[in-house]
Structures are given as C-alpha cells and as structure tokens.
Design a protein around this motif. Structure first.
Motif, PDB file in Angstrom:
ATOM      1  N   THR A  26       0.728  -1.262  -0.064  1.00 31.03           N
ATOM      2  CA  THR A  26      -0.249  -0.089   0.241  1.00 31.03           C
ATOM      3  C   THR A  26       0.539   1.138  -0.213  1.00 31.03           C
ATOM      4  N   SER A  27       2.123   0.860  -0.041  1.00 30.10           N
ATOM      5  CA  SER A  27       2.795   2.223   0.302  1.00 30.10           C
ATOM      6  C   SER A  27       3.542   2.271  -0.931  1.00 30.10           C
ATOM      7  N   PRO A  28       3.695   2.959  -1.747  1.00 23.37           N
ATOM      8  CA  PRO A  28       4.775   3.419  -2.597  1.00 23.37           C
ATOM      9  C   PRO A  28       6.299   3.371  -2.580  1.00 23.37           C
ATOM     10  N   GLU A  29       6.818   3.333  -1.428  1.00 26.65           N
ATOM     11  CA  GLU A  29       7.869   2.903  -0.861  1.00 26.65           C
ATOM     12  C   GLU A  29       8.741   1.171  -0.655  1.00 26.65           C
ATOM     13  N   GLY A  30       7.487   0.282  -0.634  1.00 28.54           N
ATOM     14  CA  GLY A  30       6.933  -1.246  -0.463  1.00 28.54           C
ATOM     15  C   GLY A  30       6.893  -1.892  -2.022  1.00 28.54           C
ATOM     16  N   GLY A  31       7.002  -2.830  -2.221  1.00 33.85           N
ATOM     17  CA  GLY A  31       6.130  -3.906  -2.762  1.00 33.85           C
ATOM     18  C   GLY A  31       7.297  -3.736  -4.021  1.00 33.85           C
ATOM     19  N   ASN A  32       7.354  -3.961  -5.697  1.00 30.31           N
ATOM     20  CA  ASN A  32       7.327  -3.842  -5.912  1.00 30.31           C
ATOM     21  C   ASN A  32       7.111  -3.073  -7.282  1.00 30.31           C
ATOM     22  N   PRO A  33       7.507  -1.410  -7.928  1.00 27.86           N
ATOM     23  CA  PRO A  33       7.071  -0.979  -8.725  1.00 27.86           C
ATOM     24  C   PRO A  33       7.254  -1.050 -10.370  1.00 27.86           C
TER      25      PRO A  33
ATOM     26  N   GLY B 122      14.251   1.000 -15.713  1.00 28.00           N
ATOM     27  CA  GLY B 122      15.074   0.728 -15.234  1.00 28.00           C
ATOM     28  C   GLY B 122      14.243  -0.687 -13.776  1.00 28.00           C
ATOM     29  N   TYR B 123      12.563  -0.885 -13.630  1.00 28.87           N
ATOM     30  CA  TYR B 123      12.618  -1.566 -13.085  1.00 28.87           C
ATOM     31  C   TYR B 123      12.071  -2.769 -13.289  1.00 28.87           C
ATOM     32  N   SER B 124      11.910  -3.985 -12.711  1.00 26.03           N
ATOM     33  CA  SER B 124      11.996  -4.912 -13.389  1.00 26.03           C
ATOM     34  C   SER B 124      11.195  -5.351 -14.566  1.00 26.03           C
ATOM     35  N   GLU B 125      10.380  -4.967 -14.579  1.00 25.19           N
ATOM     36  CA  GLU B 125       8.748  -4.948 -15.587  1.00 25.19           C
ATOM     37  C   GLU B 125       7.927  -3.944 -15.658  1.00 25.19           C
ATOM     38  N   SER B 126       7.541  -3.999 -16.844  1.00 27.53           N
ATOM     39  CA  SER B 126       6.532  -2.542 -17.528  1.00 27.53           C
ATOM     40  C   SER B 126       5.776  -3.260 -17.855  1.00 27.53           C
ATOM     41  N   ALA B 127       4.123  -2.893 -17.889  1.00 27.22           N
ATOM     42  CA  ALA B 127       3.245  -3.354 -18.829  1.00 27.22           C
ATOM     43  C   ALA B 127       2.765  -2.314 -19.341  1.00 27.22           C
ATOM     44  N   PHE B 128       2.367  -3.314 -20.960  1.00 30.20           N
ATOM     45  CA  PHE B 128       2.000  -1.954 -21.737  1.00 30.20           C
ATOM     46  C   PHE B 128       0.515  -2.340 -22.521  1.00 30.20           C
ATOM     47  N   LEU B 129      -0.912  -1.724 -22.317  1.00 35.19           N
ATOM     48  CA  LEU B 129      -1.741  -2.309 -22.764  1.00 35.19           C
ATOM     49  C   LEU B 129      -2.424  -1.333 -24.236  1.00 35.19           C
TER      50      LEU B 129
ATOM     51  N   PRO C  42      18.383 -12.530 -13.353  1.00 34.34           N
ATOM     52  CA  PRO C  42      19.232 -11.177 -13.677  1.00 34.34           C
ATOM     53  C   PRO C  42      19.603 -11.713 -15.316  1.00 34.34           C
ATOM     54  N   VAL C  43      18.457 -12.637 -15.751  1.00 36.04           N
ATOM     55  CA  VAL C  43      17.449 -12.515 -17.373  1.00 36.04           C
ATOM     56  C   VAL C  43      17.099 -10.849 -17.544  1.00 36.04           C
ATOM     57  N   GLY C  44      17.248 -10.554 -16.487  1.00 38.85           N
ATOM     58  CA  GLY C  44      15.557  -8.739 -17.074  1.00 38.85           C
ATOM     59  C   GLY C  44      16.934  -8.021 -16.794  1.00 38.85           C
ATOM     60  N   GLY C  45      18.448  -7.989 -16.455  1.00 39.06           N
ATOM     61  CA  GLY C  45      18.852  -7.233 -16.222  1.00 39.06           C
ATOM     62  C   GLY C  45      18.347  -6.891 -14.580  1.00 39.06           C
ATOM     63  N   VAL C  46      18.093  -7.032 -13.387  1.00 43.44           N
ATOM     64  CA  VAL C  46      17.554  -6.819 -12.287  1.00 43.44           C
ATOM     65  C   VAL C  46      18.801  -7.973 -11.140  1.00 43.44           C
TER      66      VAL C  46
END
Length: 291
Positions: A18-25, A48-55, A223-227
């Motif tokens: 529930t916090s922007p400072e927690g979880g996975n961006p 630079g996040y582990s993943e991004s979503a595109f709709l 590592p395969v995601g660069g993270v």
C-alpha cells in the motif's frame, strides 16, 4: 516507438504494497497502441524497473466486460517476458482508478489472465488468476550449477522442499532454504546464474523459506531481466503455489502468505490462494501509485 509517434504517458505503480516505498514498482502504459517493440523496450530500460506493462486493444473474440478487456505485454530492461504478476497487478490498479473496480481480462503472451479488482477500506487490491500451471523436475547437473552460482551448499537446502521448475505463466526454479539466515545472505554470480537461466528458459529463481504452515519468505534473483533481484514477484508466487500443492506441502484448499522485499528495504506481501478442483492459482495484492 514508431516514427513520429508522440511519447505515451508512462505511469508508475507499485504492486503488493500500500506504500510507494514497498512492493515492486512497475511502469504502466495504458495506451501503447502507437508503440513498437523497440519503443516498449526503451521505456522499460529507461525506467529500470524489473518489468513494465504495455496495454493495447484486445484480440478479436476475447470475452469479457465491455471496455475492460485488453492485450498486455511485459518488458524487462533487457527483453520481453511472457508473464509478469506484479506488472499485471499494477496495471489493474491503474485501470481501476480510471474505470472503477471490477473484472478485467488480459490477453498475455502466456494466455488469458482474468483479474478482479476491489476496493477494501480505501485500499485497492487486485487478484489475478493464472494460466494452468505445471511442475517438472530439474536435472542434478543443473541444480548443482544453480547452487554453485548462488554459492549455496546443498546442505543449506530444506529437504522437505525438493527443487523443481514450476510454471504458472513463466518458468521459475524453486529452491528452499533451510534457514532464514541462508535466505538473507544473497550474493550470487550474476553472469553464471544468468547463463543457466537462459539455458533453462527461467524467468527467476524462486528462493523460499517456510516461516510457518502457511507463511513463507521469498526472494527472486532476476539476472535475465537485467535486475539483481525482483522485489515482489507475482508470477513466481503463482508458480510456487502450484509447486507446493503438487508436492503435497500445503492442502489443496489453502491461502498462503508470501513476504518478499524485506531484505531489499521494499517489504511487500503476496497472497496465494489455492482451490480444490481448480488447477489455476490466484495471486492477490494491493497497489499504489508512485509520485
């Protein structure tokens, strides 16, 4: 992005907190219709996040509530991935803030993933239902290579949780630590683990430690995601639920709590629900906008 196309709006949400400072961006682009693969990858790499979503618009014939059905693709900073749980949750929360809670249906590269979004006491939570999972063994030589890359002695594994590769939209190698201390000490050979993961077509390595009957701490090298490490991994949570059920480690009807990100300073919580008679796995979590 395609030539001369305007830059799309890129939203930033965190999933499983529930916090922007927690979880996975995750980055979320709710209208990626003007983007090509290179453009999506460039946005993911820039964030630079582990993943991004595109709709984009849904494929013809996909059933679901009008205006609530989409195609979704996922990119890490290095490449496209077939399924990403935290970016799905992030996108669902972003959509719910704009079109209201309720059912969503996503056509992912791994298959159709329905998501139910609800608001509970001011908190928006999304529950995804995975594609049908499966679990397979891992060769002794591949296990030895994974442990060598992690610098984990085989004696530090929990014998009650045999190593397996589990799939619920993406492939994950599940390894269980015998102690919380073992899980907390993560300093691995990035290139060596990345090479093994590419060879086995793995998205992450799901490292787990059982705290109690229904509670686990987890970490996911990526590592395969660069993270180096994924802070909260919905796809791996779904795969782990399937793994735990198939091996009889939890009941067929079960609700599991996975705690992830504490060692990174980004604590998050994932809820995994298993239902008898339904092979699919449900993964739930809160979400919040960043900035």
């Amino acid at each position: 992005m395609t030539t001369n196309a305007p830059r799309p709006e890129v939203l930033r949400y965190t999933a499983f907190s529930t916090s922007p400072e927690g979880g996975n961006p995750a980055g979320v682009v709710l209208d990626a219709s003007g983007m090509d693969d290179d453009g999506m990858l460039a946005v993911a790499a820039e964030l630079g996040y582990s993943e991004s979503a595109f709709l984009t618009a849904p494929p013809e014939g996909l059933d679901g509530p009008e205006g609530r059905v989409f195609t979704i693709r996922y990119f890490s900073p290095k490449a496209e991935v077939p399924f990403c749980g935290h970016a799905t949750v992030a996108a669902a929360v972003a959509l719910a803030e704009r079109i209201g809670p309720g059912e969503l249906v996503f056509a992912t590269p791994a298959g159709t993933v329905p998501v139910m979004v609800a608001e509970e006491g001011g908190t928006v939570r999304a529950t995804l239902t995975s594609v049908e999972p499966h679990v397979e063994g891992v060769a002794d030589a591949d296990l030895a290579e994974a442990l060598a890359a992690l610098d984990w002695p085989a004696t530090d594994l929990d014998p009650a949780f045999p190593p397996r590769i589990a799939f619920a939209g993406a492939r994950h190698l599940v390894l269980a630590a015998a102690t919380r201390a073992r899980l907390s000490e993560l300093a691995y050979d990035f290139a060596r683990l990345e090479a093994l993961m590419h060879r086995l077509d793995l998205t992450t390595v799901q490292l787990v430690w059982r705290e109690s009957a229904g509670a686990f701490h987890v970490r996911d090298p990526f590592p395969v995601g660069g993270v180096v490490e994924d802070p909260a991994t919905g796809a791996a949570a779904a795969a782990f639920g399937a793994y735990a059920r198939e091996l009889g480690l939890v009941p067929e009807d079960a609700v599991l709590t996975l705690r992830q990100g504490e060692d990174l300073g980004r604590p998050g919580e994932l809820t995994v629900t298993l239902r008898a008679g339904d092979p699919r796995v449900r993964v739930s979590g809160a979400g919040a906008r960043i900035g």
